[in-house]
Design a protein around this motif. Structure first.
Motif, short mmCIF file in Angstrom:
data_model
loop_
_atom_site.label_atom_id
_atom_site.label_comp_id
_atom_site.label_asym_id
_atom_site.label_seq_id
_atom_site.Cartn_x
_atom_site.Cartn_y
_atom_site.Cartn_z
N ARG A 1 50.62 -30.50 -27.87
CA ARG A 1 52.05 -30.79 -28.00
C ARG A 1 52.66 -30.03 -29.17
O ARG A 1 51.96 -29.70 -30.14
CB ARG A 1 52.25 -32.30 -28.24
N PHE A 2 53.96 -29.78 -29.07
CA PHE A 2 54.72 -29.29 -30.23
C PHE A 2 55.95 -30.16 -30.40
O PHE A 2 56.49 -30.73 -29.45
CB PHE A 2 55.10 -27.81 -30.08
N TYR A 3 56.40 -30.28 -31.66
CA TYR A 3 57.60 -31.05 -32.00
C TYR A 3 58.49 -30.17 -32.87
O TYR A 3 58.02 -29.56 -33.84
CB TYR A 3 57.25 -32.31 -32.81
N PHE B 1 38.17 -34.79 -40.93
CA PHE B 1 37.74 -33.50 -41.46
C PHE B 1 38.85 -32.48 -41.22
O PHE B 1 39.88 -32.80 -40.63
CB PHE B 1 36.43 -33.05 -40.83
N THR B 2 38.65 -31.27 -41.69
CA THR B 2 39.64 -30.21 -41.48
C THR B 2 39.00 -29.01 -40.80
O THR B 2 37.80 -28.74 -40.98
CB THR B 2 40.27 -29.75 -42.81
N ILE B 3 39.81 -28.32 -40.02
CA ILE B 3 39.36 -27.09 -39.35
C ILE B 3 40.35 -25.98 -39.72
O ILE B 3 41.55 -26.10 -39.47
CB ILE B 3 39.34 -27.22 -37.82
N THR B 4 39.84 -24.93 -40.32
CA THR B 4 40.65 -23.77 -40.65
C THR B 4 40.32 -22.64 -39.69
O THR B 4 39.16 -22.46 -39.32
CB THR B 4 40.40 -23.31 -42.10
N GLY B 5 41.35 -21.92 -39.29
CA GLY B 5 41.14 -20.81 -38.36
C GLY B 5 42.38 -19.99 -38.18
O GLY B 5 43.39 -20.18 -38.89
N ASP B 6 42.32 -19.08 -37.23
CA ASP B 6 43.45 -18.18 -36.96
C ASP B 6 44.16 -18.63 -35.69
O ASP B 6 43.56 -18.66 -34.61
CB ASP B 6 42.95 -16.74 -36.80
N LEU B 7 45.43 -18.97 -35.84
CA LEU B 7 46.26 -19.38 -34.70
C LEU B 7 47.08 -18.17 -34.25
O LEU B 7 47.84 -17.60 -35.03
CB LEU B 7 47.18 -20.53 -35.10
N LYS B 8 46.91 -17.82 -32.99
CA LYS B 8 47.60 -16.64 -32.45
C LYS B 8 48.65 -17.07 -31.43
O LYS B 8 48.34 -17.73 -30.44
CB LYS B 8 46.60 -15.68 -31.81
N ILE B 9 49.91 -16.69 -31.69
CA ILE B 9 51.01 -16.91 -30.76
C ILE B 9 51.62 -15.55 -30.45
O ILE B 9 52.01 -14.82 -31.37
CB ILE B 9 52.08 -17.84 -31.37
N ARG B 10 51.64 -15.22 -29.18
CA ARG B 10 51.99 -13.87 -28.74
C ARG B 10 51.01 -12.89 -29.38
O ARG B 10 49.80 -13.04 -29.20
CB ARG B 10 53.45 -13.54 -29.08
N VAL C 1 53.43 -25.41 -38.63
CA VAL C 1 53.66 -23.97 -38.81
C VAL C 1 55.16 -23.73 -38.89
O VAL C 1 55.97 -24.65 -38.71
CB VAL C 1 53.05 -23.15 -37.65
N THR C 2 55.55 -22.50 -39.15
CA THR C 2 56.98 -22.16 -39.18
C THR C 2 57.28 -21.12 -38.11
O THR C 2 56.43 -20.29 -37.76
CB THR C 2 57.39 -21.61 -40.55
N VAL D 1 57.61 -26.40 -37.21
CA VAL D 1 57.17 -26.88 -35.89
C VAL D 1 55.85 -27.62 -36.09
O VAL D 1 54.89 -27.07 -36.64
CB VAL D 1 56.97 -25.72 -34.90
N LYS D 2 55.82 -28.86 -35.65
CA LYS D 2 54.59 -29.63 -35.74
C LYS D 2 53.77 -29.43 -34.48
O LYS D 2 54.30 -29.52 -33.36
CB LYS D 2 54.91 -31.12 -35.93
N LEU D 3 52.47 -29.17 -34.67
CA LEU D 3 51.57 -28.97 -33.53
C LEU D 3 50.52 -30.07 -33.51
O LEU D 3 49.99 -30.47 -34.55
CB LEU D 3 50.87 -27.61 -33.64
N GLU D 4 50.20 -30.54 -32.32
CA GLU D 4 49.17 -31.57 -32.14
C GLU D 4 48.26 -31.21 -30.97
O GLU D 4 48.71 -30.64 -29.97
CB GLU D 4 49.79 -32.94 -31.84
#
Length: 264
Positions: free
Chosen positions: A99-101, A194-203, A231-232, A253-256
């Motif tokens: 989801r996104f908000y 816990f936390t997960i760090t990574g690379d989020l790719k959009i387009r 994210v922004t 933008v909130k992502l879930e």
């Protein structure tokens, strides 16, 4: 000498001879071998002598000697042998949702737009008895399937905002690079964060992002949870088409990702 006296001296002589032979210890005659004689019973062995008692001083000395240490058992407890190999928990798309908000002002009033899709792929590889080696695969979301409360907004997202109608930009992907804060193990019913760090790719733009995750070990073969981050639009160069009824769209933008992952 009279006859009586002579007889008395003869008896005395015989008596002296008998006494002399007895004093010399002459062995008695060995009886002749008689094959018809009855078999003699086997003599019974004499009972063993009772062991000598240990002196009091020796007993006390032995009591002071510490027994040799016993080797510790090396067999692992049964519960530690369970799930010895990592399991692959695949995200169940039928029970998961991305989801996104995003906040905006719609016709002069605050409004939160929510976009959702269940087309999510990915997996978690973990041994619940030892989470130190847990890993998460690339998470893939079909952005072309995101829907909101408005068909017109859905078309705008696919054509202009995310451009997910273009096959090259159809998927949003998250490539994990680090996991922090996991407990050492998880039993069925345990809740953990816990936390997960990574690379989020959009387009074609990729940015480092950290998701906060709250999870539950539902059973030995199922994990569920919720991962969130913010994210922004600016970071991904996402612009909103100008629409007369929409104003002041938030940059944040909130992502879930609400997920259920199941092992075979």
């Amino acid at each position: 000498m009279t006859r009586q006296a002579f007889r008395l001296w003869g008896l005395l002589f015989v008596a002296f001879v008998v006494i002399g032979l007895a004093a010399c210890g002459s062995p008695a005659a060995t009886p002749a071998d008689d094959s018809s004689a009855q078999p003699q019973p086997t003599p019974t062995a004499a009972p063993a002598a009772a062991p000598a008692e240990t002196p009091v001083e020796t007993t006390e000395a032995l009591a002071d000697v510490e027994p040799a240490p016993q080797a510790e058992a090396t067999i692992a407890p049964a519960e530690e042998m369970v799930a010895a190999e990592p399991l692959v928990f695949a995200i169940d798309a039928d029970r998961s949702e991305a989801r996104f908000y995003i906040d905006e002002v719609l016709r002069g009033a605050p409004f939160t737009v929510v976009g959702v899709t269940s087309l999510v792929n990915g997996s978690i590889t973990a041994n619940p008895a030892d989470l130190s080696q847990a890993s998460i695969s690339t998470i893939q979301i079909d952005a072309s399937s995101l829907t909101t409360d408005s068909g017109m907004r859905n078309n705008a997202i696919r054509r202009f905002v995310l451009q997910s109608a273009n096959q090259a930009y159809q998927y949003i992907t998250f490539e994990p690079t680090a996991i922090e804060g996991l407990p050492s193990r998880a039993e069925p019913g345990d809740q953990f964060s816990f936390t997960i760090t990574g690379d989020l790719k959009i387009r074609d733009i990729s940015q480092p992002v950290t998701f906060a995750v709250n999870a539950i070990a539902d059973s030995a073969s199922q994990i569920s949870g919720l991962a969130t981050t913010t994210v922004t639009r600016a970071a991904y160069q996402l612009t909103i088409p100008s629409v007369p009824s929409v104003a002041d769209v938030s940059d944040e933008v909130k992502l879930e990702l609400e997920f259920v992952a199941v092992a075979p």
